[in-house]
Design an enzyme around this catalytic site. Structure first.
Site, short mmCIF file in Angstrom:
data_model
loop_
_atom_site.label_atom_id
_atom_site.label_comp_id
_atom_site.label_asym_id
_atom_site.label_seq_id
_atom_site.Cartn_x
_atom_site.Cartn_y
_atom_site.Cartn_z
N LEU A 123 -104.80 -1.27 56.35
CA LEU A 123 -105.18 0.11 56.06
C LEU A 123 -103.91 0.93 55.99
O LEU A 123 -102.93 0.66 56.70
CB LEU A 123 -106.09 0.67 57.16
CG LEU A 123 -107.49 0.07 57.32
CD1 LEU A 123 -108.23 0.80 58.43
CD2 LEU A 123 -108.27 0.14 56.02
N ASP A 124 -103.91 1.97 55.14
CA ASP A 124 -102.76 2.87 55.06
C ASP A 124 -102.49 3.49 56.43
O ASP A 124 -103.40 3.64 57.25
CB ASP A 124 -103.02 3.99 54.05
CG ASP A 124 -103.19 3.47 52.64
OD1 ASP A 124 -102.78 2.32 52.37
OD2 ASP A 124 -103.76 4.21 51.80
N LYS A 125 -101.27 3.90 56.63
CA LYS A 125 -100.86 4.46 57.92
C LYS A 125 -101.75 5.61 58.35
O LYS A 125 -102.16 5.70 59.51
CB LYS A 125 -99.40 4.91 57.85
CG LYS A 125 -98.87 5.47 59.17
CD LYS A 125 -97.39 5.80 59.08
CE LYS A 125 -96.86 6.34 60.40
NZ LYS A 125 -95.40 6.63 60.34
N THR A 127 -104.78 6.28 57.38
CA THR A 127 -106.21 5.96 57.32
C THR A 127 -106.66 5.39 58.66
O THR A 127 -106.00 4.53 59.23
CB THR A 127 -106.49 4.95 56.20
OG1 THR A 127 -106.06 5.50 54.95
CG2 THR A 127 -107.97 4.63 56.12
N ARG A 133 -107.56 6.05 46.87
CA ARG A 133 -106.77 7.27 46.70
C ARG A 133 -106.39 7.49 45.23
O ARG A 133 -106.48 8.61 44.71
CB ARG A 133 -105.52 7.19 47.57
CG ARG A 133 -105.82 7.13 49.05
CD ARG A 133 -104.62 6.69 49.86
NE ARG A 133 -103.50 7.63 49.73
CZ ARG A 133 -102.31 7.44 50.27
NH1 ARG A 133 -102.07 6.34 50.97
NH2 ARG A 133 -101.36 8.34 50.12
#
Length: 330
Positions: free
Chosen positions: A150-152, A154, A250
């Site tokens: 997961l993105d930082k 998120t 995104r």
């Protein structure tokens, strides 16, 4: 010699392959090797928006390096990561926002003391479940195996494999797109139920990921969008991933003109200025709310849900409250 002032630099094609320390000496004439290394160790250098402590990292064309006015504060170690499931083969956890899921490959040989200066989620989970971090190079002990990221910024549900069999089995399910992954995203404006398909490429023309019409330049990405709640000026969406490309949700939403609230990367057209965000979101409003798959060893069907964390729930409640107050005033 006084400390360097805050500045930003972009790595050119000619500079690619040089180390961070070497390029800092190019960009900061008069600074010695020891001075630029002290600057890095002093938590004042970011690489592509992330604190960076490895002076020997070789940079790529397009990398962005920032010198900060003040050191980044040392992190407070999180020792209460919520574990939703753990067995001999895998562990499912609730990822908080603001922490990277896994460490960059160039950092995987770092020892425990250095890792905990900028801990990642897998570091913290390993500590919490009693798996010791590397204490010497080529440490033979088991580690968590990455099958999902997961993105930082998120939050949400993440699974790590603990065995080779689990890693292979989960990897197969992710590649076959049979893993259930449902996200909640808040976007400005109105957007309806739809499926977004595109070919995602590493560079849309300004150094950022984006869609292309040339299938040879990227990979297919498919996102299924549904409406969770309609609010004045905003839409809360359910996003289900069929594929799992980097930044897929995104990018897809931004390219439809509805960048996720709190977005800092794709909230602009190529080479354009950032689009104003009036939502008040303190970070990216993207949350991995559901995760489901078949246990790779036992064959059991597993599924978990995670509600919105407080920071994102407060954004929604703020929008709902403003609507009620407007109704009362009228």
């Amino acid at each position: 010699m006084t400390a360097p002032a805050p500045r930003s630099f972009a790595v050119t094609a000619e500079q690619a392959g040089q180390t961070l320390a070497a390029l800092l000496r190019v960009w900061l004439p008069g600074q010695s090797w020891s001075q630029v290394r002290k600057l890095i160790a002093g938590r004042r250098v970011q690489l592509n928006g992330e604190l960076w402590l490895d002076d020997a990292r070789r940079l790529k064309a397009g990398d962005s390096v920032q010198i900060l006015a003040q050191p980044v504060r040392e992190p407070k170690l999180i020792d209460n990561i919520v574990i939703r499931h753990i067995d001999a083969h895998l562990v499912v956890i609730e990822k908080p926002a603001g922490i990277s899921t896994v460490r960059h490959p160039a950092e995987r040989a770092w020892l425990e003391e250095r890792r905990l200066l900028t801990p990642t989620l897998d570091d913290l989970v390993m500590r919490q479940i009693g798996m010791r971090l590397p204490e010497k190079k080529h440490d033979p002990r088991p580690r968590l195996r990455v099958v999902q990221r997961l993105d930082k910024e998120t939050s949400g549900l993440v699974v790590f494999a603990r065995t080779v069999d689990a890693e292979r089995g989960l990897g197969h399910q992710f590649r076959k797109h049979t893993v259930t992954r449902r996200y909640l995203a808040l976007v400005p404006g109105r957007i309806g139920k739809q499926t977004i398909r595109s070919i995602l490429t590493l560079d849309r023309g300004d150094g950022r990921r984006g869609s292309t019409t040339n299938p040879r330049l990227g990979k297919e990405a498919i996102t299924h969008i549904d409406v969770e709640e309609t609010l004045p000026g905003y839409t809360l969406l359910t996003c289900r991933l069929e594929t799992g490309r980097t930044h897929q949700i995104r990018i897809h939403l931004a390219e439809r003109g509805h960048a996720v609230c709190g977005e800092k990367v794709y909230n602009r057209k190529p080479h354009g200025e950032p689009i104003p965000d009036a939502s008040g979101a303190p970070r990216l409003f993207l949350h991995a709310a559901e995760l489901g798959f078949v246990h790779p060893v036992t064959g059991e069907a597993l599924q978990w849900d995670m509600p919105l964390p407080d920071d994102l729930r407060d954004v929604l409640n703020g929008i709902r409250t403003s609507v009620r107050n407007l109704t009362i005033d009228n």
